[in-house]
Write a protein that holds these residues in place. Structure first.
Motif, PDB file in Angstrom:
ATOM      1  N   SER A   1      43.976  37.922  32.393  1.00 59.88           N
ATOM      2  CA  SER A   1      43.020  37.776  32.945  1.00 59.88           C
ATOM      3  C   SER A   1      43.120  37.442  34.795  1.00 59.88           C
ATOM      4  N   ILE A   2      44.193  38.044  34.962  1.00 63.91           N
ATOM      5  CA  ILE A   2      43.712  38.079  36.317  1.00 63.91           C
ATOM      6  C   ILE A   2      42.550  39.125  36.863  1.00 63.91           C
ATOM      7  N   ARG A   3      42.950  40.579  36.237  1.00 57.97           N
ATOM      8  CA  ARG A   3      42.849  41.646  35.845  1.00 57.97           C
ATOM      9  C   ARG A   3      41.661  41.449  35.928  1.00 57.97           C
ATOM     10  N   ASP A   4      40.934  40.874  34.447  1.00 56.34           N
ATOM     11  CA  ASP A   4      39.498  40.375  34.625  1.00 56.34           C
ATOM     12  C   ASP A   4      39.176  39.716  35.631  1.00 56.34           C
ATOM     13  N   ASN A   5      39.582  38.464  35.856  1.00 55.34           N
ATOM     14  CA  ASN A   5      39.242  38.237  37.085  1.00 55.34           C
ATOM     15  C   ASN A   5      38.635  38.920  38.655  1.00 55.34           C
ATOM     16  N   LEU A   6      39.256  39.970  38.728  1.00 59.44           N
ATOM     17  CA  LEU A   6      39.745  41.160  40.016  1.00 59.44           C
ATOM     18  C   LEU A   6      37.906  42.038  39.402  1.00 59.44           C
ATOM     19  N   ASP A   7      38.185  42.341  38.633  1.00 62.43           N
ATOM     20  CA  ASP A   7      36.712  43.445  37.668  1.00 62.43           C
ATOM     21  C   ASP A   7      35.829  42.747  38.152  1.00 62.43           C
ATOM     22  N   SER A   8      35.916  41.554  37.842  1.00 68.52           N
ATOM     23  CA  SER A   8      33.800  40.891  38.296  1.00 68.52           C
ATOM     24  C   SER A   8      33.741  41.227  39.815  1.00 68.52           C
TER      25      SER A   8
ATOM     26  N   ASN B   1      31.718  38.243  40.716  1.00 69.05           N
ATOM     27  CA  ASN B   1      31.534  37.245  40.528  1.00 69.05           C
ATOM     28  C   ASN B   1      32.491  36.266  42.101  1.00 69.05           C
ATOM     29  N   PRO B   2      32.549  35.872  43.249  1.00 76.09           N
ATOM     30  CA  PRO B   2      33.057  35.366  43.695  1.00 76.09           C
ATOM     31  C   PRO B   2      34.540  33.525  43.020  1.00 76.09           C
ATOM     32  N   GLU B   3      33.538  33.166  42.073  1.00 79.81           N
ATOM     33  CA  GLU B   3      34.545  32.326  41.119  1.00 79.81           C
ATOM     34  C   GLU B   3      35.359  32.740  40.588  1.00 79.81           C
ATOM     35  N   ASP B   4      35.381  34.089  39.963  1.00 77.82           N
ATOM     36  CA  ASP B   4      36.319  34.674  39.142  1.00 77.82           C
ATOM     37  C   ASP B   4      37.551  35.421  40.004  1.00 77.82           C
ATOM     38  N   TRP B   5      37.614  35.973  41.664  1.00 75.61           N
ATOM     39  CA  TRP B   5      38.140  35.992  42.518  1.00 75.61           C
ATOM     40  C   TRP B   5      39.043  34.597  42.273  1.00 75.61           C
ATOM     41  N   ALA B   6      38.308  33.335  42.991  1.00 71.62           N
ATOM     42  CA  ALA B   6      38.639  32.973  43.125  1.00 71.62           C
ATOM     43  C   ALA B   6      39.642  31.938  41.998  1.00 71.62           C
ATOM     44  N   ASN B   7      39.779  32.416  40.560  1.00 78.43           N
ATOM     45  CA  ASN B   7      40.374  31.984  39.255  1.00 78.43           C
ATOM     46  C   ASN B   7      41.602  32.836  39.506  1.00 78.43           C
ATOM     47  N   ALA B   8      41.739  33.572  39.515  1.00 78.50           N
ATOM     48  CA  ALA B   8      42.467  35.121  39.712  1.00 78.50           C
ATOM     49  C   ALA B   8      43.219  34.174  40.686  1.00 78.50           C
ATOM     50  N   VAL B   9      43.162  34.296  41.448  1.00 82.84           N
ATOM     51  CA  VAL B   9      44.569  33.279  42.952  1.00 82.84           C
ATOM     52  C   VAL B   9      44.844  31.518  42.440  1.00 82.84           C
ATOM     53  N   HIS B  10      44.147  31.069  41.786  1.00 82.06           N
ATOM     54  CA  HIS B  10      44.919  30.268  41.042  1.00 82.06           C
ATOM     55  C   HIS B  10      45.592  30.720  39.522  1.00 82.06           C
ATOM     56  N   SER B  11      44.894  31.141  38.944  1.00 76.14           N
ATOM     57  CA  SER B  11      46.529  32.311  37.898  1.00 76.14           C
ATOM     58  C   SER B  11      47.289  32.215  38.517  1.00 76.14           C
ATOM     59  N   CYS B  12      47.623  33.134  39.738  1.00 79.75           N
ATOM     60  CA  CYS B  12      48.610  33.685  40.503  1.00 79.75           C
ATOM     61  C   CYS B  12      49.874  32.071  40.584  1.00 79.75           C
ATOM     62  N   ARG B  13      48.909  30.978  41.072  1.00 80.47           N
ATOM     63  CA  ARG B  13      49.294  29.692  41.495  1.00 80.47           C
ATOM     64  C   ARG B  13      50.053  29.406  40.163  1.00 80.47           C
ATOM     65  N   ARG B  14      50.158  29.556  39.018  1.00 78.76           N
ATOM     66  CA  ARG B  14      50.224  29.040  37.427  1.00 78.76           C
ATOM     67  C   ARG B  14      51.338  29.890  36.976  1.00 78.76           C
ATOM     68  N   LEU B  15      51.062  31.146  37.304  1.00 84.67           N
ATOM     69  CA  LEU B  15      52.064  31.888  37.104  1.00 84.67           C
ATOM     70  C   LEU B  15      53.091  31.551  37.877  1.00 84.67           C
ATOM     71  N   LEU B  16      53.377  31.402  39.383  1.00 80.68           N
ATOM     72  CA  LEU B  16      54.702  31.131  39.640  1.00 80.68           C
ATOM     73  C   LEU B  16      55.127  29.637  38.962  1.00 80.68           C
ATOM     74  N   GLN B  17      53.964  28.833  38.713  1.00 80.80           N
ATOM     75  CA  GLN B  17      55.182  27.681  38.030  1.00 80.80           C
ATOM     76  C   GLN B  17      55.643  27.432  36.151  1.00 80.80           C
TER      77      GLN B  17
END
Length: 371
Positions: A216-223, A225-241
């Motif tokens: 999901s992070i990879r797909d968001n980075l390929d987008s 759309n700035p919203e998807d870039w923010a979602n990639a960062v949010h996914s990083c947070r959830r991965l650490l959690q």
């Protein structure tokens, strides 16, 4: 335009082929420029893509000259040179100041003109002539050569060949620089790929369900759309959690850290829990401080971005910033899982069996994707 791993691999192969074409002169320069345009496209180099297109078709112009954008591209392509203006007699005016002028002709036009001049020049070469006369008192001379016309054609031919040599040098310099860039990039990708596979093996044992988050992070980075870039960062947070929940489950109350300070270890305090895990695992005090410092740094940045997203200001996240978050998070997770693997001495530890690409695919439940 993002350069994907597949594009980078294709571009490296193309640069090797194109360098051989230019060095050995296997194909016409116009064909080399077509390949160079493809190389620029694969690398997302819009400026040189435009330059190579104009090299083939000629630089657009009007009776008043060229536009400022086209002039900039002419300069970038080495098409601009300083000359002296002509005087009334058609010769260079040595008293006048130098002016800049651009050669806007297409490579195809220059190549064809050079071939025509070469053919015309061959007509002036001495040919075997058999001259005879029935009158023994008559002297018959060989045909006179037009030396002035011959010299003019030879000069024009040399000028065209010099122009083609300059154009070949420009293309070669561009391809060579891209080739070295791609080789360095490919080496870095290979190192990271080996690291990624190892960490994916750890994640497949520790938190197999979270491997989908990497895709999901990879797909968001390929987008785009700035919203998807923010979602990639949010996914990083959830991965650490998720890693924190597996290695140091949340608990009520506080726990005394290595500094002697009591810290909360609840659900939202995932950084505190990861820091406590590292402090209890790392044998070196220096290594522990470095890793914990990295955790605090990336954790605070991720939380700040998460707060911004919650407030609706996610558009401020740039794709380059999101990429840095992903890389830092992945390396940080790798360091933590390496520590856990070193600590686990029993067969039930996290040291994974040697996983191949097929096994990783089975964990993911889909075709292996690369971040």
């Amino acid at each position: 335009m993002a350069v994907t791993k597949l594009n980078a691999s294709d571009a490296l192969d193309l640069s090797i082929e194109l360098l051989a074409d230019l060095e050995l002169e296997r194909i016409p320069l116009s064909s080399c420029i077509m390949k160079a345009a493809r190389l620029a496209r694969l690398n997302g180099d819009e400026e040189h893509l435009s330059i190579f297109q104009f090299e083939l078709s000629g630089y657009p112009h009007s009776p008043n000259g060229v536009s400022s954008d086209v002039w900039r591209l002419c300069k970038a392509a080495g098409r601009v040179r300083k000359v002296r203006p002509k005087g009334k007699d058609g010769e260079d005016d040595l008293r006048a100041e130098l002016i800049e002028t651009a050669n806007i002709r297409s490579i195809v036009d220059i190549e064809e003109n050079a071939e025509t001049l070469k053919l015309r020049l061959s007509f002036f070469q001495p040919q075997p002539v058999n001259i005879a006369s029935a009158n023994p008192n008559q002297f018959v001379s060989a045909p006179m050569r037009n030396l002035r016309a011959e010299a003019s054609i030879a000069t024009n031919y040399r000028d065209e060949k010099a122009t083609l040599a300059a154009r070949r040098s420009f293309v070669y310099s561009y391809v060579l620089s891209k080739h070295f860039e791609l080789r360095i990039s490919s080496a870095a990708e290979d190192v990271f790929e080996a690291y990624r596979r190892r960490i994916d093996g750890f994640l497949g044992v520790l938190i197999p369900s979270e491997l989908r988050r990497l895709d999901s992070i990879r797909d968001n980075l390929d987008s785009s759309n700035p919203e998807d870039w923010a979602n990639a960062v949010h996914s990083c947070r959830r991965l650490l959690q998720a890693v924190a929940d597996a290695l140091y489950p949340p608990a009520e109350g506080t726990v005394k850290a290595g500094s002697g300070r009591a810290v909360k270890v609840g659900k939202d305090q995932y950084i505190n829990r990861l820091v406590l895990f590292c402090e209890s695992t790392v044998k070196s005090v220096v290594s522990s401080k470095v890793l914990c410092s990295d955790l605090q740094y990336i954790g605070e940045r991720l939380d700040a971005v998460f707060s911004a997203v919650q407030k609706g200001s996610h558009a401020e996240i740039e794709v380059s910033e999101a990429q840095r978050f992903v890389i830092h998070t992945y390396l940080l997770v790798g360091d933590i899982l390496d520590l856990n693997a070193e600590q686990s001495a029993s067969p039930s530890g996290l040291e994974p069996p040697p996983l191949g690409e097929r096994e990783i695919d089975e964990v993911l439940g889909m075709t292996a994707q690369k971040i």
